[in-house]
Design a protein around this motif. Structure first.
Motif, mmCIF file in Angstrom:
data_model
loop_
_atom_site.group_PDB
_atom_site.id
_atom_site.type_symbol
_atom_site.label_atom_id
_atom_site.label_comp_id
_atom_site.label_asym_id
_atom_site.label_seq_id
_atom_site.Cartn_x
_atom_site.Cartn_y
_atom_site.Cartn_z
ATOM 1 N N ILE A 177 0.841 -1.195 0.000
ATOM 2 C CA ILE A 177 0.000 0.000 0.000
ATOM 3 C C ILE A 177 0.878 1.247 0.000
ATOM 4 O O ILE A 177 1.811 1.377 0.801
ATOM 5 N N ALA A 178 0.561 2.175 -0.920
ATOM 6 C CA ALA A 178 1.333 3.402 -1.061
ATOM 7 C C ALA A 178 0.613 4.621 -0.491
ATOM 8 O O ALA A 178 1.240 5.512 0.072
ATOM 9 N N TYR A 179 -0.705 4.673 -0.644
ATOM 10 C CA TYR A 179 -1.460 5.819 -0.141
ATOM 11 C C TYR A 179 -2.920 5.428 0.014
ATOM 12 O O TYR A 179 -3.334 4.337 -0.402
ATOM 13 N N ALA A 180 -3.697 6.333 0.637
ATOM 14 C CA ALA A 180 -5.120 6.066 0.856
ATOM 15 C C ALA A 180 -5.909 7.356 0.759
ATOM 16 O O ALA A 180 -5.411 8.429 1.106
ATOM 17 N N GLU A 181 -7.133 7.228 0.272
ATOM 18 C CA GLU A 181 -8.096 8.326 0.310
ATOM 19 C C GLU A 181 -8.996 8.090 1.519
ATOM 20 O O GLU A 181 -9.575 7.011 1.659
ATOM 21 N N THR A 182 -9.108 9.101 2.378
ATOM 22 C CA THR A 182 -9.744 8.912 3.684
ATOM 23 C C THR A 182 -10.892 9.877 3.901
ATOM 24 O O THR A 182 -10.760 11.076 3.638
ATOM 25 N N ALA A 183 -12.010 9.351 4.386
ATOM 26 C CA ALA A 183 -13.129 10.174 4.856
ATOM 27 C C ALA A 183 -13.230 9.985 6.369
ATOM 28 O O ALA A 183 -13.154 8.856 6.869
ATOM 29 N N ILE A 184 -13.371 11.088 7.090
ATOM 30 C CA ILE A 184 -13.399 11.056 8.557
ATOM 31 C C ILE A 184 -14.784 11.474 9.026
ATOM 32 O O ILE A 184 -15.277 12.539 8.642
ATOM 33 N N LYS A 185 -15.410 10.625 9.858
ATOM 34 C CA LYS A 185 -16.775 10.893 10.290
ATOM 35 C C LYS A 185 -16.925 10.614 11.786
ATOM 36 O O LYS A 185 -16.466 9.575 12.259
ATOM 37 N N PRO A 186 -17.587 11.508 12.539
ATOM 38 C CA PRO A 186 -17.924 11.191 13.936
ATOM 39 C C PRO A 186 -19.145 10.281 13.972
ATOM 40 O O PRO A 186 -20.084 10.456 13.191
ATOM 41 N N ILE A 187 -19.140 9.297 14.855
ATOM 42 C CA ILE A 187 -20.243 8.351 14.976
ATOM 43 C C ILE A 187 -20.812 8.432 16.390
ATOM 44 O O ILE A 187 -20.111 8.159 17.371
ATOM 45 N N ALA A 188 -22.085 8.819 16.502
ATOM 46 C CA ALA A 188 -22.707 9.005 17.813
ATOM 47 C C ALA A 188 -23.371 7.745 18.340
ATOM 48 O O ALA A 188 -23.739 7.684 19.522
ATOM 49 N N GLY A 189 -23.538 6.730 17.492
ATOM 50 C CA GLY A 189 -24.173 5.505 17.944
ATOM 51 C C GLY A 189 -24.069 4.417 16.898
ATOM 52 O O GLY A 189 -24.051 4.704 15.700
ATOM 53 N N HIS A 190 -23.944 3.165 17.351
ATOM 54 C CA HIS A 190 -23.889 2.014 16.445
ATOM 55 C C HIS A 190 -24.233 0.784 17.270
ATOM 56 O O HIS A 190 -23.557 0.476 18.249
ATOM 57 N N GLU A 191 -25.286 0.065 16.861
ATOM 58 C CA GLU A 191 -25.813 -1.016 17.694
ATOM 59 C C GLU A 191 -24.850 -2.198 17.818
ATOM 60 O O GLU A 191 -24.954 -2.977 18.776
ATOM 61 N N ILE A 192 -23.920 -2.331 16.897
ATOM 62 C CA ILE A 192 -22.951 -3.429 16.968
ATOM 63 C C ILE A 192 -21.615 -2.951 17.528
ATOM 64 O O ILE A 192 -21.051 -3.549 18.444
ATOM 65 N N VAL A 193 -21.101 -1.853 16.985
ATOM 66 C CA VAL A 193 -19.747 -1.419 17.323
ATOM 67 C C VAL A 193 -19.643 -0.884 18.749
ATOM 68 O O VAL A 193 -18.681 -1.189 19.462
ATOM 69 N N PHE A 194 -20.617 -0.089 19.197
ATOM 70 C CA PHE A 194 -20.533 0.481 20.544
ATOM 71 C C PHE A 194 -20.433 -0.608 21.616
ATOM 72 O O PHE A 194 -19.537 -0.550 22.465
ATOM 73 N N PRO A 195 -21.326 -1.619 21.615
ATOM 74 C CA PRO A 195 -21.180 -2.684 22.622
ATOM 75 C C PRO A 195 -19.870 -3.465 22.471
ATOM 76 O O PRO A 195 -19.263 -3.862 23.475
ATOM 77 N N ALA A 196 -19.432 -3.680 21.236
ATOM 78 C CA ALA A 196 -18.213 -4.452 21.007
ATOM 79 C C ALA A 196 -16.989 -3.766 21.601
ATOM 80 O O ALA A 196 -16.064 -4.430 22.092
ATOM 81 N N LEU A 197 -16.967 -2.428 21.582
ATOM 82 C CA LEU A 197 -15.839 -1.679 22.112
ATOM 83 C C LEU A 197 -16.080 -1.179 23.534
ATOM 84 O O LEU A 197 -15.207 -0.516 24.107
ATOM 85 N N GLY A 198 -17.244 -1.489 24.086
ATOM 86 C CA GLY A 198 -17.536 -1.033 25.446
ATOM 87 C C GLY A 198 -17.707 0.462 25.556
ATOM 88 O O GLY A 198 -17.377 1.057 26.592
ATOM 89 N N VAL A 199 -18.218 1.091 24.499
ATOM 90 C CA VAL A 199 -18.403 2.540 24.490
ATOM 91 C C VAL A 199 -19.709 2.887 25.183
ATOM 92 O O VAL A 199 -20.748 2.284 24.923
ATOM 93 N N ARG A 200 -19.655 3.866 26.067
ATOM 94 C CA ARG A 200 -20.833 4.252 26.846
ATOM 95 C C ARG A 200 -21.749 5.192 26.062
ATOM 96 O O ARG A 200 -21.307 5.912 25.180
ATOM 97 N N GLU A 201 -22.998 5.173 26.426
ATOM 98 C CA GLU A 201 -23.960 6.099 25.830
ATOM 99 C C GLU A 201 -23.532 7.528 26.123
ATOM 100 O O GLU A 201 -23.151 7.867 27.235
ATOM 101 N N GLY A 202 -23.568 8.370 25.113
ATOM 102 C CA GLY A 202 -23.126 9.750 25.259
ATOM 103 C C GLY A 202 -21.728 9.981 24.732
ATOM 104 O O GLY A 202 -21.329 11.125 24.506
ATOM 105 N N ASP A 203 -20.958 8.894 24.552
ATOM 106 C CA ASP A 203 -19.635 9.011 23.951
ATOM 107 C C ASP A 203 -19.763 8.939 22.431
ATOM 108 O O ASP A 203 -20.856 8.801 21.893
#
Length: 241
Positions: A177-203
């Motif tokens: 891999i030489a380079y990447a095109e990147t989009a950056i987004k804030p995520i306020a909620g995700h029914e799978i990812v938040f529990p998987a990472l132990g992220v609290r409501e409001g984070d």
């Protein structure tokens, strides 16, 4: 507070030292919710503006975590500081922070790509893809949820010898891999990812969606990485044109 005023450094730096000291001596252990800004300013004998500057610096250093509408906490995890203008794998980012990378919850399957994926990879005819989902850990803490898509033609040897770093596997087959095109987004909620990472409501999480290209400019890897914002702090160097 009189002891602070005997020091000639700016007051906010003295407040920073006091908060760090009280965390280090166990008075405010990791995870502790700090008193309100009003109470802290009164405790240290400084203005609210001075206290806020101290908290701002401490947050940048990863010593405290501020959760909107909830309060300020002593950080439970050491922070990975990363320059987002540099293209590192998640493994490399974690290692550069002197933490040990790991992987849990790995699933790797074969399936047909969606029309959108085929278009993004510039493929004119359908072909099977590898779909990889996993949680990356730092010193055993779950810190990044990763979703990766790779055309099988890019990695024809398959995933039988998957090393944990897709960058390394692509290098092994001559698709560095030489380079990447990147989009950056804030995520306020995700029914799978938040529990998987132990992220609290409001984070929140920070999502980096990236299309990676090899040295010939060919797309080889499409990834969606969800980063814990209390563990990863990204920064970028900006220059005037």
């Amino acid at each position: 507070m009189n002891q602070l005023r005997l020091d000639t450094r700016p007051l906010y730096m003295l407040v920073i030292d006091r908060i760090k000291d009280q965390s280090a001596n166990g008075e405010w252990p990791p995870g502790t919710r700090l008193p309100s800004e009003f109470e802290l300013a009164k405790l240290f004998g400084v203005s609210r503006a001075t206290l806020r500057e101290a908290l701002r610096v401490l947050e940048e250093e990863g010593v405290v975590v501020r959760r909107h509408g909830i309060g300020t906490f002593i950080a439970e995890r050491s922070v990975v500081q990363a320059g987002i203008e540099q293209l590192f794998s998640v493994t490399e980012w974690i290692e550069r922070a002197n933490r040990i990378p790991g992987t849990i919850g790995l699933t790797a399957t074969e399936g047909e790509a969606s029309p959108e994926d085929l278009e993004r990879f510039g493929l004119n005819t359908p072909e099977p893809f590898w779909f990889i989902t996993r949680i990356r850990t730092a010193d055993g803490d779950p810190v990044v949820y990763c979703e990766d898509r790779i055309p099988q033609s890019v990695l024809p040897s398959g995933l039988n010898e998957f090393s944990g770093s897709i960058f390394t596997d692509l290098e092994r087959v001559g698709r560095t891999i030489a380079y990447a095109e990147t989009a950056i987004k804030p995520i306020a909620g995700h029914e799978i990812v938040f529990p998987a990472l132990g992220v609290r409501e409001g984070d929140a999480l920070l999502l980096l969606e990236q299309m990676h290209f090899d040295s010939n400019g060919c797309p080889v890897l499409l990834s969606a990485n969800y980063f814990r914002t209390d563990t990863f702090h990204f920064h970028v160097l900006r220059r005037r044109p």
